[in-house]
Design an enzyme around this catalytic site. Structure first.
Site, PDB file in Angstrom:
ATOM      1  N   ALA A  61      26.444 -56.535 -72.842  1.00 16.67           N
ATOM      2  CA  ALA A  61      27.120 -55.241 -72.905  1.00 16.67           C
ATOM      3  C   ALA A  61      26.071 -54.146 -73.054  1.00 16.67           C
ATOM      4  O   ALA A  61      24.894 -54.434 -73.315  1.00 16.67           O
ATOM      5  CB  ALA A  61      28.085 -55.213 -74.088  1.00 16.67           C
ATOM      6  N   LYS A  62      26.457 -52.917 -72.857  1.00 12.55           N
ATOM      7  CA  LYS A  62      25.548 -51.790 -73.080  1.00 12.55           C
ATOM      8  C   LYS A  62      26.389 -50.530 -73.182  1.00 12.55           C
ATOM      9  O   LYS A  62      27.494 -50.473 -72.641  1.00 12.55           O
ATOM     10  CB  LYS A  62      24.571 -51.655 -71.894  1.00 12.55           C
ATOM     11  CG  LYS A  62      23.307 -50.884 -72.198  1.00 12.55           C
ATOM     12  CD  LYS A  62      22.224 -51.757 -72.819  1.00 12.55           C
ATOM     13  CE  LYS A  62      20.993 -50.970 -73.159  1.00 12.55           C
ATOM     14  NZ  LYS A  62      19.864 -51.855 -73.521  1.00 12.55           N
TER      15      LYS A  62
END
Ligand code: NAD
Length: 428
Positions: free
Chosen positions: A117-118
């Site tokens: 994720a980011k």
């Protein structure tokens, strides 16, 4: 212009955003995947979820300002999402998608039980006061509150975010949930469940991975000449560790310029000078060199620890180092990759080289969940072991398949992710 004639121009940095670069990397990997997993590869070419949020805040002058924020969960097959939050005026959804995908691969390469994720906010934090930055962080955290959590998605610092920002996110999430939730973010202050060893972890991982490559290529670290781009969290820590191991840090470049000393710079003195003066230029025992000349430094090892798209067709051909270690995410364009391969430069890819940070983030999460904290020696020893094992697995895959380390790392990581999909099956 690229200096290898058969490389198509559409691979040049001007034509590619980070997401396109990632897709090209997946294209290069697909033929090397186990036949049973290849049909599942399209899963990797799209994010599972991408959230765009409006982040309105009250400025100190009473006016309201709007910022655009993102949180992308690229893949959650192997565990909760994990990846940093970036504050930068150039952040885009496409960039956050690419960074989240690289996290999926990276977490699988070092085999920590996380998906990728980011997050990011399109903002120049230097233009905000501390109270404005806090309001921005708390509003962004509230907007993504429903996506994050210790068993859902665990943010961490990235460019322009730090342990204070993580403390505000942890507090905002805890207030919304009505309980103290330490495991929701990593990279927190030690006083709030942060881990010893986290600050140097990425630089340490860069160092360990490079030592492993050097050993296999017959390069002695003692006396080796090292050039480092980026003198922040990752670059400074790795430069210091190389110097401690007897290597000569012969050139350093950051936003302020480039300096060199063929006999070796005093890394601690350069750091102190940079802290005091806000620039590398004028550091003791250093001559100033041209930005472009930095890439042609006579060095055995080059560490890229600044930004994306730094090594392109225009400078890759001039690189003299035998090892290029990617401390940054995505510093080498696909076009430059081909040039470096032709020139026999061993590239230790980001998804392996800079995985030390997320590995110690994993340790932080484990310590928070178990409410039992380890010593720095234990943390460093576990980090070194994970980095060495991951390097050995990637190196062996590269030898067996006859591919570069980037492809080998991607094959290893992608196969672990796709295997999780295969055994989980397709819902419904
Ligand atoms: P940082 O902000 O501490 O340092 C960045 C450095 O890059 C600074 O020295 C800055 O002056 C330099 N820089 C910026 N623009 C430059 C330019 N145009 N030319 C030359 N130098 C330039 O950031 P960091 O945490 O050290 O992160 C660096 C890279 O490593 C990023 O790509 C980040 O995503 C990646 N990374 C960081 C971690 C981590 O734990 N911090 C983990 C994995 C990957």
């Amino acid at each position: 212009m690229n200096n290898v004639s058969h490389i198509p121009s559409y691979l040049s940095a001007e034509h590619l955003g980070p997401w396109e670069t990632y897709l090209i990397q997946i294209d290069r990997v697909e033929p090397h995947l186990a036949a049973e997993l290849r049909p599942l590869a399209p899963i990797l070419t799209r994010p599972k979820r991408a959230l765009i949020v409006d982040v309105p805040i009250r400025l100190d002058n009473g006016e309201m300002a709007h910022f655009e924020g993102y949180r992308v969960q690229h893949n959650l097959a192997r565990g909760p999402g994990k990846g940093g939050i970036r504050y930068h005026p150039d952040v885009t959804l496409s960039e956050v998608m690419a960074l989240s995908a690289w996290m999926t691969v990276k977490n699988a390469v070092v085999n920590v039980p996380f998906g990728g994720a980011k997050g990011g906010v399109r903002v120049d934090p230097k233009l905000l006061s501390m109270p404005e930055l806090e309001r921005l962080t708390r509003r962004y955290a509230s907007e993504i509150n429903f996506l994050i959590g210790q068993d859902k998605d665990i943010p961490a610092p990235d460019i322009n975010t730090n342990e204070q920002v993580m403390a505000w996110i942890m507090d905002t999430f805890s207030m919304n949930e009505g309980k103290t939730a330490m495991g929701v973010v990593t990279g927190k202050p030690i006083s709030l469940g942060g881990s010893l060893g986290r600050k140097d972890a990425t630089g340490r991982g860069v160092f360990v991975a490079t030592v492993e490559a050097a050993r296999r290529l017959g390069i002695e670290i003692e006396g080796a000449r090292v050039a480092v781009q980026g003198f922040g969290n990752v670059g400074e820590a790795s430069a210091r560790l190389f110097a401690n191991a007897g290597a000569k840090v012969v050139a350093v470049q950051d936003e302020s310029g480039s300096i060199a000393n063929p006999a070796g710079l005093d890394v601690r003195a350069v750091k102190a000078f940079r802290q005091q003066n806000g620039t590398l230029i004028g550091a003791p025992g250093a001559e100033t060199i041209d930005r472009d000349a930095f890439w042609r430094t006579d060095a055995d090892i080059l560490i890229a620890a600044a930004l994306e798209n730094q090594i392109t067709a225009s400078n890759a051909g001039g690189i003299k180092a035998r090892i290029l270690t990617e401390g940054a995410n995505g510093p080498t364009t696909p076009e430059a990759d081909l040039i470096l391969k032709e020139n026999g430069v061993t590239v230790i890819p980001d998804v392996l080289a800079n995985a030390g940070g997320v590995t110690v983030s994993y340790f932080e999460w484990v310590q928070d969940i178990s409410a039992f904290f380890w010593t720095e020696e234990e943390i460093n020893a576990r980090l070194d072991r994970i980095m060495r094992e991951a390097f050995a697995a990637v190196w062996e895959a590269a030898q067996t398949k006859g591919v570069v380390l980037r492809t080998a790392a991607f094959v290893l990581g992608c196969e672990r992710v796709l295997m999780a999909h295969k055994v989980r099956g397709l819902y419904p």
